[in-house]
Design a protein around this motif. Structure first.
Motif, PDB file in Angstrom:
ATOM      1  N   ARG A 120       0.866  -1.374  -0.268  1.00 20.87           N
ATOM      2  CA  ARG A 120       0.048   0.322   0.855  1.00 20.87           C
ATOM      3  C   ARG A 120       1.090   1.416   0.328  1.00 20.87           C
ATOM      4  NH1 ARG A 120      -4.062   2.694  -1.739  1.00 20.87           N
ATOM      5  NH2 ARG A 120      -4.989   4.042  -0.702  1.00 20.87           N
ATOM      6  N   THR A 121       1.915   0.845   0.544  1.00 18.14           N
ATOM      7  CA  THR A 121       2.968   1.804   0.691  1.00 18.14           C
ATOM      8  C   THR A 121       3.230   2.285  -0.732  1.00 18.14           C
ATOM      9  OG1 THR A 121       3.753   1.548   3.056  1.00 18.14           O
ATOM     10  CG2 THR A 121       4.849   3.228   1.547  1.00 18.14           C
ATOM     11  N   TRP A 122       3.881   1.244  -1.233  1.00 20.26           N
ATOM     12  CA  TRP A 122       3.940   1.555  -2.969  1.00 20.26           C
ATOM     13  C   TRP A 122       3.468   1.634  -3.667  1.00 20.26           C
ATOM     14  CZ3 TRP A 122       8.526   1.767  -5.704  1.00 20.26           C
ATOM     15  CH2 TRP A 122       8.121   2.025  -6.995  1.00 20.26           C
ATOM     16  N   GLU A 123       2.212   1.996  -3.649  1.00 16.80           N
ATOM     17  CA  GLU A 123       1.369   2.609  -4.225  1.00 16.80           C
ATOM     18  C   GLU A 123       0.425   4.028  -3.967  1.00 16.80           C
ATOM     19  OE1 GLU A 123      -1.833  -1.850  -5.062  1.00 16.80           O
ATOM     20  OE2 GLU A 123      -2.656   0.319  -3.000  1.00 16.80           O
ATOM     21  N   LEU A 124       1.509   3.952  -2.455  1.00 16.38           N
ATOM     22  CA  LEU A 124       0.735   5.629  -2.211  1.00 16.38           C
ATOM     23  C   LEU A 124       2.093   6.470  -3.052  1.00 16.38           C
ATOM     24  CD1 LEU A 124      -0.652   5.699   0.958  1.00 16.38           C
ATOM     25  CD2 LEU A 124      -2.212   6.471  -0.631  1.00 16.38           C
ATOM     26  N   LEU A 125       3.011   5.993  -2.907  1.00 17.13           N
ATOM     27  CA  LEU A 125       4.323   6.012  -3.442  1.00 17.13           C
ATOM     28  C   LEU A 125       4.159   6.727  -5.106  1.00 17.13           C
ATOM     29  CD1 LEU A 125       7.614   4.548  -1.912  1.00 17.13           C
ATOM     30  CD2 LEU A 125       6.660   7.170  -1.630  1.00 17.13           C
ATOM     31  N   GLU A 182       1.705  12.218   4.679  1.00 16.55           N
ATOM     32  CA  GLU A 182       1.131  12.123   4.126  1.00 16.55           C
ATOM     33  C   GLU A 182       0.617   9.996   4.026  1.00 16.55           C
ATOM     34  OE1 GLU A 182      -2.157  13.360   0.195  1.00 16.55           O
ATOM     35  OE2 GLU A 182       0.010  13.261   0.201  1.00 16.55           O
ATOM     36  N   ILE A 183       1.525   9.889   3.171  1.00 16.36           N
ATOM     37  CA  ILE A 183       1.788   8.084   4.077  1.00 16.36           C
ATOM     38  C   ILE A 183       0.938   7.730   4.874  1.00 16.36           C
ATOM     39  CG2 ILE A 183       2.802   6.190   2.815  1.00 16.36           C
ATOM     40  CD1 ILE A 183       3.896   7.433   0.435  1.00 16.36           C
ATOM     41  N   LYS A 184       2.447   7.798   6.148  1.00 16.03           N
ATOM     42  CA  LYS A 184       1.660   7.131   7.003  1.00 16.03           C
ATOM     43  C   LYS A 184       0.352   7.898   8.284  1.00 16.03           C
ATOM     44  CE  LYS A 184       6.889   8.384   8.837  1.00 16.03           C
ATOM     45  NZ  LYS A 184       7.303   8.965   9.701  1.00 16.03           N
ATOM     46  N   GLN A 185       0.027   8.574   7.382  1.00 17.55           N
ATOM     47  CA  GLN A 185      -1.976   8.909   8.208  1.00 17.55           C
ATOM     48  C   GLN A 185      -2.751   7.931   7.331  1.00 17.55           C
ATOM     49  OE1 GLN A 185      -2.627  10.898  10.590  1.00 17.55           O
ATOM     50  NE2 GLN A 185       0.410  11.241  11.341  1.00 17.55           N
ATOM     51  N   GLU A 244       0.097   0.683  15.481  1.00 16.66           N
ATOM     52  CA  GLU A 244      -0.010   1.860  16.099  1.00 16.66           C
ATOM     53  C   GLU A 244       1.608   2.601  14.892  1.00 16.66           C
ATOM     54  OE1 GLU A 244       2.755  -0.028  18.945  1.00 16.66           O
ATOM     55  OE2 GLU A 244       0.497  -1.703  19.916  1.00 16.66           O
ATOM     56  N   ALA A 245       1.491   3.990  15.239  1.00 15.46           N
ATOM     57  CA  ALA A 245       2.074   5.461  14.604  1.00 15.46           C
ATOM     58  C   ALA A 245       3.214   5.083  15.189  1.00 15.46           C
ATOM     59  CB  ALA A 245       1.518   6.561  15.248  1.00 15.46           C
ATOM     60  N   GLU A 246       3.806   4.331  15.488  1.00 16.43           N
ATOM     61  CA  GLU A 246       5.397   3.908  16.307  1.00 16.43           C
ATOM     62  C   GLU A 246       5.443   3.165  15.001  1.00 16.43           C
ATOM     63  OE1 GLU A 246       8.145   1.996  19.328  1.00 16.43           O
ATOM     64  OE2 GLU A 246       6.565   2.934  19.995  1.00 16.43           O
ATOM     65  N   ARG A 247       4.675   1.636  14.977  1.00 12.06           N
ATOM     66  CA  ARG A 247       5.241   0.856  14.121  1.00 12.06           C
ATOM     67  C   ARG A 247       5.166   0.840  12.732  1.00 12.06           C
ATOM     68  NH1 ARG A 247       1.679  -4.432  13.112  1.00 12.06           N
ATOM     69  NH2 ARG A 247       2.990  -5.587  11.122  1.00 12.06           N
ATOM     70  N   VAL A 248       3.957   1.836  12.158  1.00 12.93           N
ATOM     71  CA  VAL A 248       3.417   2.155  10.750  1.00 12.93           C
ATOM     72  C   VAL A 248       4.999   3.251  10.748  1.00 12.93           C
ATOM     73  CG1 VAL A 248       2.454   4.504   9.464  1.00 12.93           C
ATOM     74  CG2 VAL A 248       1.538   2.225  10.547  1.00 12.93           C
ATOM     75  N   ASP A 249       5.364   4.181  10.944  1.00 12.03           N
ATOM     76  CA  ASP A 249       6.774   5.320  11.562  1.00 12.03           C
ATOM     77  C   ASP A 249       8.150   3.974  11.082  1.00 12.03           C
ATOM     78  OD1 ASP A 249       7.412   8.137  11.735  1.00 12.03           O
ATOM     79  OD2 ASP A 249       8.821   7.835  13.042  1.00 12.03           O
ATOM     80  N   ARG A 250       8.372   3.045  11.948  1.00 14.49           N
ATOM     81  CA  ARG A 250       8.725   2.111  11.865  1.00 14.49           C
ATOM     82  C   ARG A 250       9.068   1.209  10.286  1.00 14.49           C
ATOM     83  NH1 ARG A 250       8.212  -0.392  16.153  1.00 14.49           N
ATOM     84  NH2 ARG A 250       7.195  -2.330  15.899  1.00 14.49           N
TER      85      ARG A 250
END
Lengths: 300, 91
Positions: free
Chosen positions: B39-44, B52-55, B64-70
């Protein structure tokens, strides 16, 4: 470039020796400049390929040099001394044609195939893995043998379709002995005339893909066949091992990008399974039954 | 990390179920991305910036936000090292 619909197998024009051409290609290969070595089953080189003066070439030692481009014209075979026309034509069908087609925008898998009411079943495997044996066995159980050793495909309108190529079924000696005990084998394989090969055939959708693996587990041969689903991503990686790839695609061809995209579509659209079976023919009928069971689910 | 990323023209990709396959046509490296990374790739590809991708991922996945960030940070580092993406202008 080819148009949608049936693909045309390029005509082969056989010509006599050309010492000047042979010398140029040999010098090019000796310099290792832009040529692709072709190892045989025993690892020894059987030829090389590349591009020269805007044309692609495939040199098969002791047979011929095949010259072609990305257009739709004939393929030229420059014969080597003592090469019989039958060898030249047979090597063209089995070895050169898949790469000619790739340069012309059609992918070819090292695979056999049988046709079923639910669509085409493609059997991928390395040399000696039993592709032809299983296809022939399925043919005796009512499937129609559709391809031996090479399956051409391309993406048309978003769907993956296989296209017929001329073929002859070639069975290894043990398989020939098993199926046709009264046959006499000359050379390494028995060539079986397959009536279906001569009848007109159109493109067919690929419904199922099988990767053939002969495996031993913990030193013991597998007692029964196993068929397991393979994820699309794993299937894509495996398909690349079974594809014919010409390393010198000319600028006017559809290029490597298109090649990879078509393999991604194949892996993404078609369900693939791994078939693990023991060595030899001991469990052949069981393997055929297991594959038949999987095929029956295609049309249900 | 607020940089937008540019995808290499030498990369082709295809979604396969929940996963994504990336192929670098020059190195022949094949990458398989898990659902979040896919999904991150599609957003890129859609030109979204990193924050924006993290949100978006936080809204779409129960994570969790921390895991997304990592995970996003690790993915971008991996893709950049493999020359699949490069840093563009700041967004």
């Amino acid at each position: 470039m080819t148009e949608p619909g049936e693909i045309r197998v390029p005509e082969l024009l056989v010509r006599g020796q050309n010492a000047e051409l042979s010398a140029r290609l040999a010098a090019m290969h000796a310099g290792a400049a832009g040529t692709q070595e072709w190892p045989g089953a025993d690892g020894r080189p059987i030829g090389f390929s590349g591009a020269l003066d805007g044309r692609c070439f495939i040199v098969l030692h002791g047979v011929a040099t095949y010259l072609f481009d990305g257009g739709s014209g004939a393929v030229e075979a420059v014969a080597e001394a003592c090469a019989e026309r039958e060898w030249i034509e047979d090597s063209y069908r089995r070895l050169a044609l898949p790469l000619v087609l790739q340069v012309r925008g059609i992918q070819v898998l090292h695979a056999s195939a049988v046709d079923t009411p639910g669509g085409l079943v493609v059997l991928c495997g390395f040399s000696g893995s039993g592709k032809s044996t299983l296809a022939y066995g399925l043919g005796r159980r009512g499937c129609r043998i559709w391809a031996d050793d090479a399956v051409a495909f391309r993406v048309e309108g978003g769907s993956v379709a296989a296209h017929p190529l001329p073929f002859r079924v070639r069975l290894l000696p043990d398989a020939a002995e098993y199926f046709l005990p009264s046959s006499s084998i000359e050379g390494g394989k028995l060539t079986v005339e397959e009536p279906a090969a001569a009848t007109p055939r159109g493109p067919r959708p690929i419904a199922l893909g099988l990767f053939l693996e002969s495996e031993e587990r913990e030193g013991a041969a597998l007692e029964r066949s196993e068929i397991q689903a393979i994820s699309p991503t794993a299937a894509f990686r495996r398909l690349l091992l079974h594809g014919f790839f010409f390393h010198h695609l000319p600028d006017d061809s559809r290029g490597y990008r298109s090649v990879i995209l078509e393999y991604l579509e194949l892996a993404g659209q078609v369900p693939f399974y791994g078939v693990r079976r023991g060595e030899g023919l001991a469990g052949l009928e069981g393997t055929l039954s297991a594959i038949e069971g999987r095929i029956s689910r295609l049309s249900s | 990390m607020a940089a937008a990323f540019v995808i290499s023209e030498d990369v082709v990709s295809r979604r396969m179920g929940e996963e994504m396959v990336l192929v670098h046509l020059r190195t022949n490296q094949i990458h398989t991305l898990n659902p979040t990374a896919a999904r991150t790739w599609e957003l890129l590809q859609g030109g979204h910036g990193v924050e924006e991708i993290k949100q978006i991922l936080l809204g779409e996945f129960e994570v969790e936000a921390e895991r997304v960030d990592r995970e996003v940070k690790k993915l971008l580092i991996d893709l950049e090292r493999s020359s699949i993406i490069r840093r563009g202008e700041d967004d």
